[in-house]
Design a protein around this motif. Structure first.
Motif, short mmCIF file in Angstrom:
data_model
loop_
_atom_site.label_atom_id
_atom_site.label_comp_id
_atom_site.label_asym_id
_atom_site.label_seq_id
_atom_site.Cartn_x
_atom_site.Cartn_y
_atom_site.Cartn_z
N ASN A 149 0.63 -30.43 31.82
CA ASN A 149 0.94 -30.68 30.41
C ASN A 149 0.25 -31.94 29.86
OD1 ASN A 149 2.58 -28.40 29.92
ND2 ASN A 149 4.29 -29.40 30.94
N GLU A 150 -0.58 -32.54 30.66
CA GLU A 150 -1.38 -33.68 30.20
C GLU A 150 -2.78 -33.17 29.88
OE1 GLU A 150 -3.11 -37.96 31.85
OE2 GLU A 150 -1.58 -36.88 32.99
N ILE A 151 -3.32 -33.58 28.73
CA ILE A 151 -4.64 -33.11 28.30
C ILE A 151 -5.74 -33.99 28.88
CG2 ILE A 151 -6.16 -32.71 26.33
CD1 ILE A 151 -3.70 -32.10 24.67
N ALA A 152 -6.66 -33.36 29.58
CA ALA A 152 -7.86 -34.04 30.07
C ALA A 152 -9.00 -33.71 29.12
CB ALA A 152 -8.18 -33.61 31.49
N GLU A 153 -9.58 -34.73 28.51
CA GLU A 153 -10.61 -34.52 27.51
C GLU A 153 -11.99 -34.84 28.09
OE1 GLU A 153 -11.97 -36.68 23.40
OE2 GLU A 153 -9.84 -36.18 23.57
N TYR A 154 -12.88 -33.86 28.02
CA TYR A 154 -14.24 -34.02 28.54
C TYR A 154 -15.25 -33.96 27.39
CZ TYR A 154 -12.22 -33.13 33.15
OH TYR A 154 -11.47 -33.19 34.30
N LYS A 155 -16.33 -34.70 27.57
CA LYS A 155 -17.42 -34.68 26.60
C LYS A 155 -18.60 -33.95 27.23
CE LYS A 155 -20.41 -37.70 23.82
NZ LYS A 155 -20.76 -39.12 23.52
N LEU A 156 -19.03 -32.86 26.61
CA LEU A 156 -20.18 -32.09 27.08
C LEU A 156 -21.36 -32.33 26.16
CD1 LEU A 156 -18.34 -28.67 27.59
CD2 LEU A 156 -18.59 -30.51 29.27
N GLN A 157 -22.56 -32.19 26.70
CA GLN A 157 -23.77 -32.27 25.89
C GLN A 157 -24.59 -31.00 26.09
OE1 GLN A 157 -25.98 -35.92 26.53
NE2 GLN A 157 -24.92 -36.92 24.85
N LEU A 158 -24.91 -30.36 24.96
CA LEU A 158 -25.72 -29.14 24.96
C LEU A 158 -27.04 -29.43 24.27
CD1 LEU A 158 -25.87 -26.01 25.46
CD2 LEU A 158 -24.91 -25.75 23.17
N SER A 159 -28.16 -29.06 24.90
CA SER A 159 -29.48 -29.39 24.36
C SER A 159 -30.35 -28.15 24.23
CB SER A 159 -30.19 -30.40 25.27
OG SER A 159 -29.44 -31.59 25.39
N ASN A 160 -31.14 -28.13 23.16
CA ASN A 160 -32.18 -27.11 22.99
C ASN A 160 -33.48 -27.72 23.52
OD1 ASN A 160 -34.14 -25.31 22.19
ND2 ASN A 160 -33.42 -25.10 20.10
N THR A 161 -33.87 -27.30 24.71
CA THR A 161 -35.08 -27.83 25.34
C THR A 161 -36.32 -26.99 25.01
OG1 THR A 161 -34.62 -26.58 27.37
CG2 THR A 161 -33.74 -28.83 27.23
N GLY A 162 -36.16 -25.99 24.15
CA GLY A 162 -37.26 -25.11 23.81
C GLY A 162 -38.03 -25.58 22.59
N ALA A 163 -38.88 -24.68 22.09
CA ALA A 163 -39.75 -25.02 20.96
C ALA A 163 -39.39 -24.22 19.71
CB ALA A 163 -41.21 -24.76 21.34
N PHE A 164 -38.20 -23.63 19.67
CA PHE A 164 -37.80 -22.83 18.52
C PHE A 164 -36.28 -22.89 18.34
CE2 PHE A 164 -38.27 -20.35 22.34
CZ PHE A 164 -37.06 -19.70 22.46
N LEU A 165 -35.83 -22.49 17.15
CA LEU A 165 -34.41 -22.49 16.83
C LEU A 165 -33.68 -21.52 17.76
CD1 LEU A 165 -32.50 -23.60 14.43
CD2 LEU A 165 -32.69 -21.28 13.54
N LYS A 183 -16.27 -26.63 19.68
CA LYS A 183 -17.27 -25.71 19.14
C LYS A 183 -17.60 -24.67 20.21
CE LYS A 183 -19.97 -29.27 18.13
NZ LYS A 183 -21.15 -30.07 17.69
N LYS A 184 -17.75 -23.42 19.78
CA LYS A 184 -18.11 -22.36 20.72
C LYS A 184 -19.46 -21.72 20.41
CE LYS A 184 -13.64 -20.83 22.51
NZ LYS A 184 -12.75 -19.65 22.73
N ASP A 185 -19.78 -21.58 19.14
CA ASP A 185 -21.07 -21.02 18.72
C ASP A 185 -21.85 -22.11 18.01
OD1 ASP A 185 -20.69 -18.28 19.58
OD2 ASP A 185 -19.19 -18.15 17.99
N ILE A 186 -23.01 -22.45 18.57
CA ILE A 186 -23.79 -23.59 18.09
C ILE A 186 -25.24 -23.17 17.86
CG2 ILE A 186 -24.49 -25.96 18.59
CD1 ILE A 186 -21.87 -24.65 20.82
N ILE A 187 -25.82 -23.61 16.75
CA ILE A 187 -27.24 -23.39 16.47
C ILE A 187 -27.94 -24.75 16.52
CG2 ILE A 187 -28.93 -22.66 14.74
CD1 ILE A 187 -26.88 -20.65 13.73
N LEU A 188 -29.01 -24.82 17.33
CA LEU A 188 -29.72 -26.08 17.52
C LEU A 188 -31.21 -25.91 17.20
CD1 LEU A 188 -28.20 -27.39 20.89
CD2 LEU A 188 -27.56 -28.03 18.56
#
Length: 264
Positions: A149-165, A183-188
């Motif tokens: 019942n204790e919330i563990a909060e994590y910070k994630l990093q998502l990267s677009n390593t390509g050359a297009f959207l 966030k679950k659906d992300i556009i980078l």
């Protein structure tokens, strides 16, 4: 009079034609052609560029025609397909490889270049198209343990390593009911990185070490990246101490109550 004049004009034209023909036969027409890269490695969903270099090595000006390979017409284009070069002059033609999304394969390519007098040369290339990874996923902070019942909060990093959207979807492979994301659906954009928070909360019935696998997938290339969160829910979270009176008197034929003091 008019007839003699017409004959004279035709004679002059014939003489001029013969003179030009003799000059053309006396002078040579030739050229060299090469590709910046004989083998081109391209990533799906991207635009790659190569060069075709033509040099007029002959003694006369020549008009050139570049013939496209129709089998790859939807993938490869050229900046120019017809041009004129003077003796010693060089032309760079840009070759654009537009690799479709989700398409992989090896494509042999022949480029035919010819002149107006019939000199023709061919160069051969190989085009390799593959799906290239365009995703990066990692955990920025690590939380080793948390109680139920204790919330563990994590910070994630998502990267677009390509050359297009690209569009990304993030989820968990396991423990779906215990993990949520901001966030679950992300556009980078290409090269863009975004932070995502993951909240982990287990119930009172869970304890021990939990390995949570977080997955991010790409929409265009089909790649996925995984990262693990290791969270320990110690049994000490459930430790209680019962304190009873030092002495207590009981009757055999009666129901007796015992008062206990519970201390966490």
């Amino acid at each position: 009079m008019k007839k003699n004049r017409a004959i004279t004009i035709l004679s002059l034209i014939l003489v001029l034609f013969l003179t030009l023909s003799l000059n053309a036969n006396a002078l040579t027409e030739d050229f060299s052609v090469s590709a910046g890269k004989q083998t081109v490695n391209a990533c799906a969903c991207t635009l790659s560029q190569n060069t075709i270099i033509i040099t007029n090595t002959g003694q006369i000006a020549s008009a050139y025609i570049l013939q496209k390979d129709e089998k790859l017409a939807n993938i490869i284009e050229y900046s120019e397909e017809a041009f004129i070069l003077n003796p010693g002059e060089t032309k760079e033609i840009y070759q654009y490889i537009k690799a479709p999304c989700g398409q992989e394969g090896n494509y042999p390519l022949e480029i035919h270049i010819s002149t107006q007098l019939g000199v023709e040369k061919t160069i051969k290339q190989k085009i390799y198209i593959k799906n290239c990874a365009n995703i990066g996923l990692g955990v920025v902070n690590y939380i080793n343990s948390a109680c139920p019942n204790e919330i563990a909060e994590y910070k994630l990093q998502l990267s677009n390593t390509g050359a297009f959207l690209e569009k990304y979807t993030i989820y968990t492979e396991n423990y779906q009911g215990y993990v949520s994301f901001t966030k679950k659906d992300i556009i980078l954009e290409p090269g863009q990185t975004t932070d995502i928070k993951a909240f982990v909360k287990f119930s009172n019935k869970e304890y021990g070490q939990k390995k949570i696998t977080i997955v991010a997938t790409t929409d265009k290339t089909g790649y996925e990246a995984k990262t693990d969160i290791i969270l320990n829910i110690p049994q000490t979270c459930f430790q209680y101490t019962a304190i009873a009176p030092a002495e207590q008197t009981y009757c055999k034929i009666h129901t007796n109550e015992l008062e206990l003091e519970i201390e966490n």
